[in-house]
Write a protein that holds these residues in place. Structure first.
Motif, PDB file in Angstrom:
ATOM      1  N   GLN A   9       0.840  -1.184   0.000  1.00 22.06           N
ATOM      2  CA  GLN A   9       0.000   0.000   0.000  1.00 22.06           C
ATOM      3  C   GLN A   9       0.884   1.247   0.000  1.00 22.06           C
ATOM      4  N   LEU A  10       0.650   2.124  -0.943  1.00 23.16           N
ATOM      5  CA  LEU A  10       1.469   3.323  -1.059  1.00 23.16           C
ATOM      6  C   LEU A  10       1.400   4.168   0.210  1.00 23.16           C
ATOM      7  N   THR A  11       0.245   4.187   0.854  1.00 26.05           N
ATOM      8  CA  THR A  11       0.080   4.999   2.057  1.00 26.05           C
ATOM      9  C   THR A  11       0.902   4.484   3.233  1.00 26.05           C
ATOM     10  N   ASP A  12       1.420   3.264   3.135  1.00 27.17           N
ATOM     11  CA  ASP A  12       2.244   2.705   4.212  1.00 27.17           C
ATOM     12  C   ASP A  12       3.700   3.158   4.123  1.00 27.17           C
ATOM     13  N   ALA A  53      -0.956  13.752 -19.208  1.00 27.62           N
ATOM     14  CA  ALA A  53      -1.397  14.377 -17.964  1.00 27.62           C
ATOM     15  C   ALA A  53      -2.855  14.054 -17.649  1.00 27.62           C
ATOM     16  N   ALA A  54      -3.643  13.775 -18.680  1.00 27.32           N
ATOM     17  CA  ALA A  54      -5.052  13.452 -18.470  1.00 27.32           C
ATOM     18  C   ALA A  54      -5.233  12.139 -17.710  1.00 27.32           C
ATOM     19  N   LEU A  55      -4.190  11.311 -17.673  1.00 28.17           N
ATOM     20  CA  LEU A  55      -4.255  10.042 -16.961  1.00 28.17           C
ATOM     21  C   LEU A  55      -3.684  10.142 -15.546  1.00 28.17           C
ATOM     22  N   GLY A  56      -3.101  11.283 -15.226  1.00 21.67           N
ATOM     23  CA  GLY A  56      -2.408  11.416 -13.956  1.00 21.67           C
ATOM     24  C   GLY A  56      -3.330  11.299 -12.751  1.00 21.67           C
ATOM     25  N   THR A  57      -2.851  10.634 -11.714  1.00 19.37           N
ATOM     26  CA  THR A  57      -3.535  10.531 -10.428  1.00 19.37           C
ATOM     27  C   THR A  57      -2.565  11.043  -9.364  1.00 19.37           C
ATOM     28  N   PRO A  58      -3.048  11.332  -8.159  1.00 16.70           N
ATOM     29  CA  PRO A  58      -2.122  11.777  -7.108  1.00 16.70           C
ATOM     30  C   PRO A  58      -0.972  10.804  -6.875  1.00 16.70           C
ATOM     31  N   ALA A  59      -1.256   9.505  -6.918  1.00 12.96           N
ATOM     32  CA  ALA A  59      -0.202   8.517  -6.708  1.00 12.96           C
ATOM     33  C   ALA A  59       0.821   8.553  -7.833  1.00 12.96           C
ATOM     34  N   ASP A  60       0.347   8.680  -9.071  1.00  7.52           N
ATOM     35  CA  ASP A  60       1.253   8.761 -10.208  1.00  7.52           C
ATOM     36  C   ASP A  60       2.130  10.006 -10.114  1.00  7.52           C
ATOM     37  N   PHE A 241      -0.084  -0.344  -4.545  1.00  2.00           N
ATOM     38  CA  PHE A 241      -1.487  -0.003  -4.729  1.00  2.00           C
ATOM     39  C   PHE A 241      -1.791   1.301  -4.001  1.00  2.00           C
ATOM     40  N   ASP A 242      -2.628   2.124  -4.620  1.00  2.25           N
ATOM     41  CA  ASP A 242      -3.110   3.335  -3.987  1.00  2.25           C
ATOM     42  C   ASP A 242      -4.586   3.154  -3.668  1.00  2.25           C
ATOM     43  N   SER A 243      -5.055   3.848  -2.650  1.00  2.77           N
ATOM     44  CA  SER A 243      -6.440   3.675  -2.210  1.00  2.77           C
ATOM     45  C   SER A 243      -7.457   4.063  -3.277  1.00  2.77           C
ATOM     46  N   GLU A 244      -7.060   4.907  -4.240  1.00  2.00           N
ATOM     47  CA  GLU A 244      -7.988   5.325  -5.295  1.00  2.00           C
ATOM     48  C   GLU A 244      -7.978   4.388  -6.496  1.00  2.00           C
TER      49      GLU A 244
END
Length: 254
Positions: A9-12, A53-60, A241-244
Motif C-alpha cells: 500500500q502506497l500509504t504505508d 497528464a489526463a491520466l495522472g492521479t495523485p499517486a502517479d 497499490f493506492d487507495s484510489e
C-alpha cells in the motif's frame, strides 16, 4: 518461476521508504536507463487532449516527482516536449542531496537534473520553456546533419548541443553519450517512439509503469511504438497499490 512480489500500500510508505523501492543500482560504466509511463487499464498512453497528464492521479504524480528527484538526467523526445509543454525540472535541493548521500540517486549539490531532448534535426524552438526555465542547462542530442542555424540558435539560448550521429541517432549511443558526461542514472519519460527505439536496441534496464483506474477507448497509442517487434523479458520488482485504484509497478530487465 519468478515470484510475483507482494503488493504494498502506497500509504504505508514515507518518502525514504518509497525512495528505497525506486533506488538506482550502484554506479555502472554504461549507466542505468529507467523508463516511466502512465497508461489506462485498456492500454491508452494519452487521455483527453492527447496528453498523458489526463491520466495522472495523485499517486502517479507522487512517484513521477520522486523519480525525477532520483535521476541524474531526464531523457525525452522532442515531440513529447512540444506536446506536453515541458519546462525545466523542478526538484527539491535538500531531498536530492539526501538521496545522493544515501547513494541511491540525487545530486551532491542538490541541482535539478537536466532535460536531455532527442531530436535528429534539432527541431526545437530555442524560446521553448524547456530551455528558458531550466536551472540546469538543457541538453540537445542531435546529429551532424542538423541545420547549423538551428544548432546555433539553441546554443545561443543556453542549451548544450551534443552530436551523437551523422544523420540518424543510434539509440545505443544515447546512454553512452550521457554517461560520458557523468549522467548515468537516466530517467526516460517518452514518448512511445523513443521508448520503442531504446527497448528495441536493448538499452532499457527498467520500466516504471503506472496503471490509472480508467478505461479510455479511442485510438490512443501504446506506451511503446517501433517498426519491428522485439521481445524483452522483464522481471517484476514491486507492485504498489493506492487507495484510489492506481497500480504502480516496477519491471527490471531479466
Amino acid at each position: 518461476m519468478q515470484r510475483i512480489p507482494d503488493a504494498i500500500q502506497l500509504t504505508d510508505l514515507d518518502t525514504g521508504a518509497l525512495a528505497d523501492l525506486y533506488a538506482y543500482p550502484g554506479e555502472q560504466e554504461r549507466g542505468w536507463v529507467r523508463v516511466n509511463f502512465v497508461s489506462s487499464i485498456d492500454g491508452a498512453v494519452t487521455g483527453s487532449g492527447g496528453v498523458s497528464a489526463a491520466l495522472g492521479t495523485p499517486a502517479d504524480k507522487q512517484v513521477f516527482h520522486l523519480l525525477r528527484e532520483l535521476a541524474e538526467v531526464v531523457l525525452v523526445g522532442a515531440g513529447t516536449v512540444r506536446a506536453e509543454n515541458y519546462g525545466g525540472a523542478q526538484t527539491d535541493p535538500r531531498l536530492r542531496r539526501d538521496l545522493h548521500a544515501r547513494g541511491i540517486g540525487g545530486h551532491p549539490d542538490g541541482a535539478p537534473p537536466p532535460i536531455a531532448i532527442v531530436t535528429a534535426s534539432a527541431a526545437l524552438d530555442p524560446d521553448h520553456r524547456v530551455i528558458a526555465t531550466a536551472r540546469t542547462p538543457t541538453l540537445i542530442l542531435t546529429t551532424a546533419a542538423a541545420p547549423a542555424e538551428r544548432v546555433r540558435a539553441l546554443t545561443d539560448a543556453g542549451a548544450e548541443v551534443i552530436v551523437i550521429g551523422d544523420e540518424v541517432i543510434d539509440p545505443r549511443a544515447v546512454p553512452d553519450a550521457l554517461a560520458a558526461r557523468g549522467l548515468r542514472r537516466v530517467l526516460c519519460e517518452g514518448g512511445p517512439q523513443l521508448f520503442g527505439s531504446l527497448a528495441g536496441a536493448g538499452v532499457v534496464d527498467e520500466l516504471c509503469l503506472t496503471t490509472a483506474p480508467l478505461l479510455i477507448g479511442g485510438a490512443a497509442r501504446r506506451i511503446s511504438v517501433s517498426h519491428e517487434e522485439f521481445g524483452v523479458r522483464m522481471t517484476p520488482a514491486h507492485v504498489l497499490f493506492d487507495s484510489e485504484g492506481t497500480i504502480l509497478t516496477r519491471w527490471v530487465r531479466a
